[in-house]
Design a protein around this motif. Structure first.
Motif, PDB file in Angstrom:
ATOM      1  N   MET A   1       0.842  -1.200   0.000  1.00 30.30           N
ATOM      2  CA  MET A   1       0.000   0.000   0.000  1.00 30.30           C
ATOM      3  C   MET A   1       0.876   1.249   0.000  1.00 30.30           C
ATOM      4  O   MET A   1       1.891   1.311   0.693  1.00 30.30           O
ATOM      5  CB  MET A   1      -0.894   0.021   1.247  1.00 30.30           C
ATOM      6  CG  MET A   1      -1.928  -1.088   1.294  1.00 30.30           C
ATOM      7  SD  MET A   1      -3.333  -0.729   0.215  1.00 30.30           S
ATOM      8  CE  MET A   1      -4.080   0.642   1.091  1.00 30.30           C
ATOM      9  N   THR A   7       2.012   8.127  -4.247  1.00 35.28           N
ATOM     10  CA  THR A   7       1.676   7.721  -5.608  1.00 35.28           C
ATOM     11  C   THR A   7       1.770   8.901  -6.565  1.00 35.28           C
ATOM     12  O   THR A   7       2.345   8.801  -7.656  1.00 35.28           O
ATOM     13  CB  THR A   7       0.258   7.129  -5.667  1.00 35.28           C
ATOM     14  OG1 THR A   7       0.199   5.980  -4.832  1.00 35.28           O
ATOM     15  CG2 THR A   7      -0.111   6.737  -7.092  1.00 35.28           C
ATOM     16  N   ALA A  50      -4.903   2.680  -9.252  1.00 37.60           N
ATOM     17  CA  ALA A  50      -4.407   1.332  -8.962  1.00 37.60           C
ATOM     18  C   ALA A  50      -3.209   1.292  -8.025  1.00 37.60           C
ATOM     19  O   ALA A  50      -3.104   0.418  -7.161  1.00 37.60           O
ATOM     20  CB  ALA A  50      -4.063   0.622 -10.276  1.00 37.60           C
ATOM     21  N   TRP A  51      -2.292   2.216  -8.174  1.00 33.39           N
ATOM     22  CA  TRP A  51      -1.036   2.120  -7.442  1.00 33.39           C
ATOM     23  C   TRP A  51      -1.173   2.264  -5.924  1.00 33.39           C
ATOM     24  O   TRP A  51      -0.451   1.584  -5.185  1.00 33.39           O
ATOM     25  CB  TRP A  51      -0.029   3.142  -7.978  1.00 33.39           C
ATOM     26  CG  TRP A  51       0.433   2.838  -9.382  1.00 33.39           C
ATOM     27  CD1 TRP A  51       0.012   1.807 -10.184  1.00 33.39           C
ATOM     28  CD2 TRP A  51       1.403   3.556 -10.141  1.00 33.39           C
ATOM     29  NE1 TRP A  51       0.637   1.856 -11.397  1.00 33.39           N
ATOM     30  CE2 TRP A  51       1.503   2.916 -11.417  1.00 33.39           C
ATOM     31  CE3 TRP A  51       2.185   4.671  -9.894  1.00 33.39           C
ATOM     32  CZ2 TRP A  51       2.361   3.366 -12.410  1.00 33.39           C
ATOM     33  CZ3 TRP A  51       3.046   5.125 -10.889  1.00 33.39           C
ATOM     34  CH2 TRP A  51       3.135   4.476 -12.130  1.00 33.39           C
ATOM     35  N   SER A  53      -3.364   1.072  -3.919  1.00 35.02           N
ATOM     36  CA  SER A  53      -3.792  -0.189  -3.300  1.00 35.02           C
ATOM     37  C   SER A  53      -2.910  -1.363  -3.691  1.00 35.02           C
ATOM     38  O   SER A  53      -2.676  -2.276  -2.894  1.00 35.02           O
ATOM     39  CB  SER A  53      -5.250  -0.494  -3.678  1.00 35.02           C
ATOM     40  OG  SER A  53      -5.401  -0.520  -5.085  1.00 35.02           O
ATOM     41  N   HIS A  54      -2.393  -1.361  -4.918  1.00 38.04           N
ATOM     42  CA  HIS A  54      -1.586  -2.486  -5.385  1.00 38.04           C
ATOM     43  C   HIS A  54      -0.078  -2.222  -5.309  1.00 38.04           C
ATOM     44  O   HIS A  54       0.718  -3.132  -5.544  1.00 38.04           O
ATOM     45  CB  HIS A  54      -1.961  -2.828  -6.836  1.00 38.04           C
ATOM     46  CG  HIS A  54      -3.361  -3.303  -7.006  1.00 38.04           C
ATOM     47  ND1 HIS A  54      -4.410  -2.468  -7.295  1.00 38.04           N
ATOM     48  CD2 HIS A  54      -3.907  -4.548  -6.895  1.00 38.04           C
ATOM     49  CE1 HIS A  54      -5.535  -3.157  -7.386  1.00 38.04           C
ATOM     50  NE2 HIS A  54      -5.263  -4.425  -7.140  1.00 38.04           N
ATOM     51  N   GLY A  55       0.288  -1.003  -4.994  1.00 35.86           N
ATOM     52  CA  GLY A  55       1.702  -0.663  -4.922  1.00 35.86           C
ATOM     53  C   GLY A  55       2.235  -0.179  -6.257  1.00 35.86           C
ATOM     54  O   GLY A  55       1.700  -0.525  -7.316  1.00 35.86           O
ATOM     55  N   PRO A  57       4.409  -0.321  -9.363  1.00 34.40           N
ATOM     56  CA  PRO A  57       5.062  -1.449 -10.041  1.00 34.40           C
ATOM     57  C   PRO A  57       6.575  -1.263 -10.112  1.00 34.40           C
ATOM     58  O   PRO A  57       7.092  -0.153 -10.010  1.00 34.40           O
ATOM     59  CB  PRO A  57       4.431  -1.449 -11.439  1.00 34.40           C
ATOM     60  CG  PRO A  57       3.916  -0.063 -11.629  1.00 34.40           C
ATOM     61  CD  PRO A  57       3.515   0.431 -10.270  1.00 34.40           C
ATOM     62  N   TRP A  63       4.641  -0.034 -17.043  1.00 34.80           N
ATOM     63  CA  TRP A  63       3.221  -0.178 -16.698  1.00 34.80           C
ATOM     64  C   TRP A  63       2.398   0.866 -17.440  1.00 34.80           C
ATOM     65  O   TRP A  63       1.345   0.551 -18.026  1.00 34.80           O
ATOM     66  CB  TRP A  63       3.051  -0.015 -15.191  1.00 34.80           C
ATOM     67  CG  TRP A  63       1.701  -0.370 -14.642  1.00 34.80           C
ATOM     68  CD1 TRP A  63       1.333  -1.541 -14.044  1.00 34.80           C
ATOM     69  CD2 TRP A  63       0.536   0.483 -14.610  1.00 34.80           C
ATOM     70  NE1 TRP A  63       0.014  -1.478 -13.646  1.00 34.80           N
ATOM     71  CE2 TRP A  63      -0.505  -0.258 -13.974  1.00 34.80           C
ATOM     72  CE3 TRP A  63       0.260   1.773 -15.045  1.00 34.80           C
ATOM     73  CZ2 TRP A  63      -1.787   0.262 -13.780  1.00 34.80           C
ATOM     74  CZ3 TRP A  63      -1.008   2.297 -14.867  1.00 34.80           C
ATOM     75  CH2 TRP A  63      -2.019   1.557 -14.235  1.00 34.80           C
TER      76      TRP A  63
END
Length: 423
Positions: A1, A7, A50-51, A53-55, A57, A63
């Motif tokens: 996270m 982010t 997206a980043w 919550s998913h981190g 990349p 990406w």
């Protein structure tokens, strides 16, 4: 996270660093500036969702590139029913074969950004439009930053870019590096673009650092590529020499606290000797009998400033700026000549030369004019005039390092201190 702030910061860094390369590849595949830019914007919006919550990349640029391609494909598939269905299907085919084409392209010209520069610099566009569009699309500079470089109003510059994009689409200008015989007619605009990209990288229009090394490095890389394409073109080598010799001083331009350090106060042991050696080698290739262009003159000035002795020959440099003005008459060149004359002959003579520039409408809000004038007034003993000019320069400066240096000099004038070497 990751937090939203982290982010956003990561995405901003990736966008500034990798946007030009990602966008250039998208434009090659899509064949449309607008579709490619919209797809990349959608990819960035997706990253912001997206980043957190998913981190982030491991390869953020990759990406973004993959996501933007998918968004572009989705858009083209939705548009299949339109009149340009055949064109859209052809684009989709390019996407499907893009990975297979990489090996083939590596045997010829692999740099999508160089392709894009030559597309933007097509002779069908007027020179100002070529340079403005390339700086916006290839270098990723904001419209306001480009407008300041052109000394024009931002809305005017924006309209110029829109018209240039429309002209490329309507004329169906191909996204390719032209044949060798067509390269020279585009060279002037291409070199101008690379030069302006470097300028923004060396002295950023805004921000908390004196420059943007990523942009400066990209300009040098592109200059090397152009020299490879046109190995017998002296102005290409001269531009490369100028960029290398100038960038070699980058590490010494600020001290340990991040404060500005003037040329004659710089620690020359911090200069990049490899870049200087490469710069002088490029200058040797640029010198050809009977050939004298503006980049050669500027490279010669940079070479004089890079002498190991540490003694800058300002008299010779002032004379070279006179030659440069004959080749490239502009108020900016005239201003640089004034600054050199001040070191060679003193502030009073420079002020006399600078006086007509104060009536140039294009320079009314040009920060370097007011900064140079402030220093000249300070050195000539006009404290009140210097203070007013420094305040005006500070108002016009969006770069934190430059602004702090101007504030330091303003404070020194107010305290009655004589100009130091940094001033």
């Amino acid at each position: 996270m990751t937090s939203d702030a982290e982010t956003a910061a990561t995405l901003d860094a990736v966008f500034r660093r990798d946007r030009p390369a990602v966008l250039a590849t998208l434009i090659r595949l899509v064949g449309s500036f607008d579709v490619a830019e919209e797809a990349l914007q959608e990819a960035m919006a997706a990253a912001l969702e997206a980043w957190p919550s998913h981190g982030v990349p491991a390869n953020p640029a990759g990406w973004l590139s993959v996501t933007a391609r998918r968004r572009a494909i989705d858009r083209l598939r939705r548009d299949r029913a339109q009149a340009d269905r055949a064109a859209n299907l052809a684009v989709l085919a390019r996407f499907e074969t893009a990975e297979a084409d990489v090996g083939l392209e590596s045997e010829t010209i692999v740099d999508d950004q160089l392709r894009l520069i030559f597309t933007c610099c097509h002779p069908a566009l007027d020179m100002a439009a070529r340079v403005a569009l390339t700086l916006r699309v290839v270098a990723g500079l904001r419209t306001g930053e480009i407008a300041r470089a052109f000394l024009v109003a931002e809305p005017t510059l924006g309209k110029r870019i829109v018209r240039a994009k429309r002209k490329i689409a309507e004329a169906n200008i191909p996204y390719v590096v032209p044949p060798t015989e067509e390269l020279p007619q585009r060279l002037t605009a291409v070199l101008s673009v690379i030069y302006l990209i470097f300028n923004e990288g060396y002295v950023a229009s805004d921000g908390d650092t004196i420059g943007r090394p990523d942009l400066a490095g990209e300009a040098i890389r592109l200059a090397r590529l152009v020299c490879g394409l046109l190995p017998d073109e002296p102005e290409a080598w001269a531009l490369l020499s100028l960029l290398l010799l100038t960038d070699a001083r980058r590490a010494a331009r600020t001290d340990g606290a991040g404060a500005f350090v003037a040329l004659e106060d710089q620690d020359r042991s911090r200069w990049d000797r490899e870049l200087i050696a490469e710069g002088f080698a490029a200058l040797d290739r640029a010198v050809q009998p009977g050939r004298r262009g503006p980049y050669l003159v500027q490279a010669a000035i940079a070479a004089m400033q890079s002498r190991p002795s540490g003694k800058v020959p300002w008299l010779e440099i002032a004379e070279l700026y006179e030659v440069l003005y004959e080749l490239q008459p502009s108020p900016v060149v005239a201003l640089n000549h004034c600054a050199a004359v001040a070191f060679a002959h003193g502030p009073q003579r420079a002020l006399e030369l600078l006086r007509p520039l104060l009536d140039e409408p294009a320079l009314a809000d040009y920060q370097p004019l007011h900064a140079v004038r402030a220093d000249l007034l300070w050195r000539s003993g006009d404290r009140s005039g210097a203070q007013a000019a420094f305040r005006r320069a500070i108002e016009l400066s969006d770069n934190a390092v430059e602004r702090r240096e101007l504030q330091r000099r303003l404070a020194a004038v107010g305290a009655g201190r004589p100009p130091d070497r940094r001033g």
